[in-house]
Design an enzyme around this catalytic site. Structure first.
Site, PDB file in Angstrom:
ATOM      1  N   HIS A 109       0.815  -1.221   0.000  1.00 48.87           N
ATOM      2  CA  HIS A 109       0.000   0.000   0.000  1.00 48.87           C
ATOM      3  C   HIS A 109       0.851   1.275   0.000  1.00 48.87           C
ATOM      4  CE1 HIS A 109      -3.702  -2.170   0.391  1.00 48.87           C
ATOM      5  NE2 HIS A 109      -3.401  -2.684   1.564  1.00 48.87           N
TER       6      HIS A 109
ATOM      7  N   HIS B 290      -6.487  -6.887  -0.691  1.00 55.77           N
ATOM      8  CA  HIS B 290      -6.659  -5.444  -0.842  1.00 55.77           C
ATOM      9  C   HIS B 290      -5.864  -4.951  -2.045  1.00 55.77           C
ATOM     10  CE1 HIS B 290      -7.161  -6.595   3.433  1.00 55.77           C
ATOM     11  NE2 HIS B 290      -8.295  -5.943   3.252  1.00 55.77           N
TER      12      HIS B 290
ATOM     13  N   ASP C 181      -4.688 -12.716   2.777  1.00 53.22           N
ATOM     14  CA  ASP C 181      -5.883 -12.268   3.495  1.00 53.22           C
ATOM     15  C   ASP C 181      -7.161 -12.410   2.667  1.00 53.22           C
ATOM     16  OD1 ASP C 181      -5.017 -10.287   1.814  1.00 53.22           O
ATOM     17  OD2 ASP C 181      -4.763  -8.766   3.360  1.00 53.22           O
TER      18      ASP C 181
HETATM   19 ZN   LIG Z   1      -4.304  -7.031   2.498  1.00 53.97          ZN
END
Ligand SMILES: [Zn+2]
Ligand SMILES: [Zn+2]
Ligand SMILES: [Zn+2]
Ligand SMILES: [Zn+2]
Lengths: 378, 378, 378, 378
Positions: C143, C182, C268
């Site tokens: 990220h 994500h 995840d």
């Molecule tokens: Zn993640």
């Protein structure tokens, strides 16, 4: 010159369950579930510190193996081995004998890996691959007797190692020094009549097991004189332990002339330990280990193997073990005890008379140790 | 006849962060993050045991409030109050003064609720709603001085309560008994020249703070003789503490004639505590409390308020506090100390000479306490 | 043929503090302190399983080093590097940029060791010592953008590794596949205009960051077509992910012709993860990895390096990573996923139309990828 | 108008041991000990938030009692009750039936206190002391059938409460709404042929138990039509659940005309829960509860009692329960969901066709519910 190091994640996975400290949870009777005081935390942190400090890279990693039935039976009764195995096979585990010593599901195999870690070190010493070694094992061993587990111990790892050194590798005389805060009763009992194994235990008087480890316990039959105990009063610290090393332990080793020194390295006599009331610091452990290393160098070609025993402070145990291991290795790492300044003052009280009395009583017994018939051989 | 009880979940939410015991985490220097030794666990378990035992139903629950600025400033400097507030406003919190005393985000409000819990009990006593009370508060207070926090303490809860009792409720003479294992230095300093507040601290000699709490620290100016210290050697247990109660604390209270007794109930002198080396059991706490309750009955209409201070054994602290609270309440619950048989033997050693010496030295100072000019009034 | 493995205890000591999941503790506002969701537990258990399974003994342990300032600055702005360093120097740490990404005290050094772990693997691949590798690092990286940390990420480990592979080792074309649940927004942004680095992210649509990772984000300028996104709906499982691999990821890799494949191995998207709603199992991770290994064999001499990213289930993460690592190594251990039977049924639903729509949209963009001008060189 | 609240520390002391999530520890097989996913943490934090928010002071605290054998046997077979008792008597506890549902030592008494907490609320409602109530109990109950425990459930607390309401308090018709993420299979089975108890379960399709909770499971014999299931696809969120409430649950309640509504308040359909893949937020729970409260007001004098069931996110569960409890109480506290902004965007997707299909199928069955012969009486 190398130092061996035994570690395996299975040691951390030995499952001691949800006891509240040492008592099994019993909610309706007011015992809230928590975590057993002998849990992986202190040992896990110790291993990570050894790695992070850079010391791991200087050690010879020795792979543990599972002790065989033959090896277990050199020390334990078949009934005891069978008991541990049966408790271990239970889905939720069981107990090793006294109600405070959990056997997790699968702990039979893990306990054999703990004993086998010591065996691997003994063999590596006998083969000349290492001169010193440390086994960061769980479960601990020094309270286990021939026929029962107790005090969180399932099998007596060091006793099994001593018998292995005698039987398989032909080492004639083994000295076992035990500075765990609690009496090394299992080891003492196993070798109580055995003149070839000298046991010396420094511990807090009358702590655990109850009424065990008095000075008058001094060996029997052929082993008379070959069990030494120094039951130090609660509140004993650096001065008392160093005095004991100088006045009792080293003279005893010198007189006995071992071919191998084994160390039961419980570090629960440290000043932050919840399970005893002694006051040692990393400086104490460092100096005591240095004295043992010197004795080993002098007496038995440096052969000195340490087994991890007690030590219940998650935050201070790692530094105590690191100090021991640095001395075994003859090196120092970049990590210094961060608690050193905090504890410096209040652990520095001088030797007190009631401590000296106990040490004197033990020292008086050193001459009863039988010196070796011949010079130890390599 | 009622006993008040102060508790609030905010006390448990006081965030002491990820210190390794007492040292702030410093990974690259070898200090692995863990949990601060002064964390909610022991207190949470204590509250739950009080509830589960049925005792909670017999107590008068007193709602805490936040101490006001005026109330804080009766004891602390504006700079200190402002410091705690500023540290508390930081997103990640800060420290109360010595580097070992975390101030969590929001802890300023929580610390005011802790002090205010004591204030609520004092008012309830003054109003006649209760005669005894217990405040199960966090953060603790007895190390905090007028101008700094230390030893995990932010504000000195008991000192604020004592000033409140004096100023608002007009109680003429307050006695503060502190049997936390560490010296009640903050409380002592705050009232060192104040003849209306008698401070008595039983603690492990030279433990924390370093070089603090010696017998010769005995008050100054108008307060001369009104600070008593009994610095017991490490390893002191039931016999030494009971002897201290009989020979020093109770005679001192009798001579002083307080209108209210405050108790700094640190239970970290217990035999399993990692932060000290003393050997008390629930039986000791029970008997010591009983002696204080009797003194309060005799001297000040039974008025006795206890503040929770240290106590770092998650599994044994709850039983120690339950024993104190049962005695304050004059009842017993169905819960008996499950560790009683385990510790019975090794905590029962007789009073030793070097302990008696310390007690004698403190007892010699009792006559210096000024008796009240007039009979205490209700 | 060897597989490299990077691990260091400092990764576990990265201190993310006492957040309640992801929110910093704020007691008086009702946010009780707890533990940050990105804590060491899942990774520690993963490493211990890798060791216990016996796989560790088959891996080539590669020692991480700290990324240099030069290496960090290939990806990040000086202001961002300085920010992380300053936050790390604070006694209590700070935040990497978005308020949910703790920087522990000392985490600057640890984050450099995480990035440097990837660099060590890239160098080992370039040197021909290994063909595949896994870096079990913390903190994560995908990220982090050039000028800020976010989503628990401090530095973008994989982006730094990609630039290193290009600049130092002269690899012409790098593909980064990111199947963390994500969006790999940081990596995408860093290489958005760079035609030499293909980024492909499979993730839960509109999860984190908000409004990021849509299909229309497809690269810009020279990099047009070289950013691919597959924003799968919540509840997507094995079928959707495998279909994505077959219909999008592998065709894109084949068309791009990388010299090295980097994998952002967030696990995840597994069925037990608290931070996403996808339904993958170890079987999915195993098959997806197998497809990547085959592609690497076909396209770039097998060169495939995985960086650990998200994965917040302490109990299931270890098996997911073990599956990935077994496939990288081309071996299987004695450990089988103990959850396999539990999750078999409910994770096996067929591909759904609204999932297929998303996959189709991404597949339509594959032809926009520019094929290499020349055959990749070894 | 009052809302009752049942809580007891014994609920938190129910000992689910050292499972790795849901699997019993099995170290040598690669299952590292950890903590069972159904542990006290989420519930403890919930209770503390209820206290800290000030809501506790507005609730009528109802003391739980232990359900009697007679009361248990209204639902369970003697063999099952005896099994739980026997497992509970084991020193290390045992299992309730499926191998994933630990029975701690002493959990028999605790499970009876959980069921008895619901009984106390039912009686308080019948006596007119409260109209709504919440029992923050452990262990949960909705998976337990007449003859076995499963899914972490020992006794079916709500079923026992429903039978009690019928038998002892003479309430003619009971509706049980279950929005736990998993199928309320135990409750459904117990009342499958009983026309006086309507069971409605909203859950993730085919999650747990496997192959259970399909729409076609609709009651049998006299109870035909009186079991409703809405097996929502993984990834369902606010829109799907609200639509289900409006299109299925409320119409069903209106048609059935209950004298009491019971709510199985599992909050494990929330967006952070590790044990399901749904996407609810506190806003969803708030609105769903409001709809139920309104229905209860309209249909049965407001009588609505909620039992705590699943909910495995330690950090988000407390806010979900607080939202439910605020609506039951008709108040709001000063605590707002601190995660609200974080989850606002990604949980707001519109109802999807494959979700609507499931809801439609369930709605089609509502007319099969038998309306009451007479108007419900107070
Ligand atoms: Zn993640
Ligand atoms: Zn010990
Ligand atoms: Zn203290
Ligand atoms: Zn559930």
């Amino acid at each position: 010159m190398a130092t061996g190091y035994v570690f395996h994640p299975e040691y951390l996975w030995h499952d001691t369950g949800t006891s509240a400290g040492v008592l099994p949870a019993d909610p309706t009777a007011g015992v809230q579930p928590a975590v057993h005081i002998e849990n992986p935390e202190a040992k896990r942190r110790t291993h990570e510190l050894i790695h992070l400090s850079g010391l791991l890279a200087e050690l010879l990693v020795v792979e543990p193996r599972r002790a065989t039935m033959t090896e277990l039976l050199r020390v334990h009764t078949p009934a005891h081995v069978q008991h541990i195995r049966a408790q271990s096979d239970l889905r939720g585990g069981g107990d090793a004998g006294d109600g405070f010593s959990p056997v997790g599901h699968g702990s039979y195999d893990i306990a054999r890996l703990a004993a086998g870690g010591l065996l691997a070190l003994v063999t590596a010493v006998a083969d000349g691959d290492i001169t010193t070694g440390y086994a960061l094992t769980r479960p601990p061993g020094h309270h286990a007797t021939a026929d029962t587990g107790m005090g969180f111990c399932l099998f007596n790892n060091l006793a099994i190692a001593a018998r292995h050194a005698r039987t398989v590798h032909g080492l004639a005389r083994i000295a076992i020094v035990d500075w765990d805060a609690h009496h090394g009763n299992g080891t003492q009992t196993i070798f109580y009549a055995d003149p070839t194994v000298l046991t010396i235990s420094l511990h807090q008087a009358n702590c655990f097991p109850p009424d065990s480890g008095w000075t008058h316990e001094n060996g029997t039959a052929q082993g008379a004189g070959h069990a030494l105990n120094v039951p130090l009063p609660p509140g004993s610290g650096h001065a008392a332990y160093l005095q004991t090393m100088h006045q009792v332990v080293i003279p005893a080793l010198d007189r006995f002339g071992p071919d191998l020194i084994l160390l039961a390295n419980g570090v629960d006599a440290n000043v932050f330990d919840p399970m005893a009331r002694q006051m040692l610091t990393t400086a104490t452990y460092r100096q005591m280990t240095r004295l043992l290393v010197d004795a080993a160098d002098r007496l038995c070609h440096g052969r000195l193997i340490a087994a991890h025993e007690g030590g219940y402070s998650p935050f201070y145990t790692p530094y105590c073990v690191l100090a021991v291991l640095e001395e075994l290795t003859g090196t120092t790492t970049r990590i210094t005890d961060p608690y050193a300044t905090i504890v410096a003052a209040y652990t520095s009280e001088p030797l007190q008379p009631h401590q000296q009395d106990v040490i004197d009583a033990a020292a008086d017994l050193v001459p009863r140790i039988t010196a070796p018939a011949t010079t130890p051989t390599p």
